[in-house]
Scaffold this active site. Structure first.
Site, PDB file in Angstrom:
ATOM      1  N   SER A  96       0.857  -1.184   0.000  1.00  0.00           N
ATOM      2  CA  SER A  96       0.000   0.000   0.000  1.00  0.00           C
ATOM      3  C   SER A  96       0.890   1.231   0.000  1.00  0.00           C
ATOM      4  O   SER A  96       2.025   1.188   0.481  1.00  0.00           O
ATOM      5  CB  SER A  96      -0.933   0.034   1.209  1.00  0.00           C
ATOM      6  OG  SER A  96      -1.842   1.130   1.103  1.00  0.00           O
ATOM      7  N   SER A  97       0.350   2.319  -0.558  1.00  0.00           N
ATOM      8  CA  SER A  97       1.143   3.542  -0.610  1.00  0.00           C
ATOM      9  C   SER A  97       0.235   4.750  -0.732  1.00  0.00           C
ATOM     10  O   SER A  97      -0.938   4.639  -1.103  1.00  0.00           O
ATOM     11  CB  SER A  97       2.112   3.511  -1.803  1.00  0.00           C
ATOM     12  OG  SER A  97       1.388   3.526  -3.022  1.00  0.00           O
ATOM     13  N   GLY A  98       0.794   5.902  -0.406  1.00  0.00           N
ATOM     14  CA  GLY A  98       0.174   7.178  -0.720  1.00  0.00           C
ATOM     15  C   GLY A  98       0.654   7.567  -2.107  1.00  0.00           C
ATOM     16  O   GLY A  98       1.795   7.950  -2.296  1.00  0.00           O
TER      17      GLY A  98
END
Length: 379
Positions: A96-98
């Protein structure tokens, strides 16, 4: 004006000056949505070999806020472990990431979202792109599905802190979200190997799907597909060098450590350097869609976990050419060479020369036009 307001305006201005943000409505959203709320107080930063957790208290507020409001993708989870919970640097795959703010707005502009549209977002992630959508469309028009329960709970907290309350769901985004159908637009913040039929079924006629088509070699292409009244979606790939994490059900299968088998050896007609080209890698993946790519010291290797097939390249002495070794029931490099040969005969065009047609029973990527050379995507 607060410090973070100024940083958001600076980010929006930077994206606009670079031509990455052209719609005033999306610029207003970037200026309004506080990105710092969606990254908590820790992210991962790559040191080249591992993912190093970096916390706000380590950096201090000034550096942290500047970092958060840069046009950068910040990884927030690696193999299911959040940056705040990491005991130290981790090796593994980001889960997951921004996302890069410029990519968020590029996807939204490509989708041609209009005021009043109902949008289904596949992959809530941190919730930042969800909040951008909410600012433009209103909370009631935004539906978002997240596969990971922990990420979904964190995104819900982030959105609440930002004063947003879209329709959120936890589940497999590849199934869409029937409760909100029919949608004007489906936007995927993850990559897929094939377009899930559920997205077609939950889209109104004339609606669009914006997604990244990728695979186990990690070649990828960004595309907008539009649904016609006959239930067929078509579109052409963009020039954007965009990559997203594969949706978890589409991820590469676990495989043992690669050990090269001698197999059958011959002179390679094409070298592995073609796989360093963005479009070349995409084409190679079309030719051998079940193969995973492994970079080696001397070239590349392709591995098919299901059949045990492999192909690997090495320099052919001092002649500047390449040899390929192939073992197992699939001749993986033969498949790659055939696809790359077709591409080269067409002039080695960029991905904008490729398009895609999707029906309930078939999905093909074509070169030039729908009647040109084509490759079926894996089921």
């Amino acid at each position: 004006m607060t410090r973070t307001t100024s940083l958001r305006q600076g980010l929006a201005g930077e994206l606009s000056e670079q031509g990455l943000l052209t719609d005033p409505a999306w610029r207003a959203a970037v200026e309004a949505v506080p990105r710092e709320l969606f990254l908590d107080d820790a992210v991962f930063r790559s040191d080249g070999t591992q993912w190093e957790p970096v916390c706000r208290e380590q950096l201090g507020d000034d550096e942290w806020f500047r970092m958060v409001h840069s046009n950068t993708t910040w990884v927030t989870q690696v193999d299911g472990t959040g940056a705040r919970d990491a005991p130290g640097p981790l090796a593994g795959r980001p889960t997951s990431s921004g996302t890069l703010p410029s990519l968020v707005v590029r996807m939204l502009e490509l989708a041609e979202v209009r005021d009043g549209d109902k949008v289904l977002e596949i992959g809530t992630g941190t919730g930042y792109s969800t909040a951008i959508l909410c600012h433009r469309l209103g909370d009631e028009c935004v539906y978002s599905v997240e596969y990971d329960e922990e990420l979904a709970a964190a995104a819900a907290r982030h959105l609440q802190a930002a004063g947003r309350s879209p329709h959120l769901a936890v589940g497999d985004g590849l199934l869409g979200h029937q409760d909100g159908a029919d949608y004007d637009t489906v936007i995927a913040t993850c990559a897929v190997r094939t377009v899930p039929p559920s997205w077609l079924w939950q889209l109104r006629a004339g609606g669009g799907i914006v997604t990244t088509i990728s695979g186990w070699m990690l070649g990828s292409g960004l595309i907008r597909l539009v649904l016609d009244e006959e239930g067929v979606v078509r579109g052409r790939f963009t020039a954007d060098p965009v990559s997203y994490m594969l949706a978890r059900p589409h991820e590469r299968p676990p495989r043992p450590t690669f050990y090269a088998h001698p197999g059958r050896t011959r002179e390679a007609r094409v070298g592995p350097d073609l796989l360093d080209d963005w479009a070349g890698l995409f084409v190679a993946q079309l030719g051998a869609p079940s193969a995973e790519l492994v970079r080696t010291a001397d070239g590349v290797a392709l591995v098919d976990v299901a059949t045990g097939s492999q192909a690997w390249t090495e320099p052919d002495g001092d002649g500047g050419g390449w040899r390929v070794h192939q073992d197992g029931p699939l001749r993986l490099w033969d498949q790659v060479e055939e696809a790359l040969d077709t591409w080269q005969k067409a002039g080695s065009p960029h991905q904008t020369a490729f398009g895609m047609t999707v029906t309930e029973w078939d999905q093909v990527v074509w070169l030039g036009d729908p009647d040109g050379p084509c490759w079926r995507l894996p089921a």
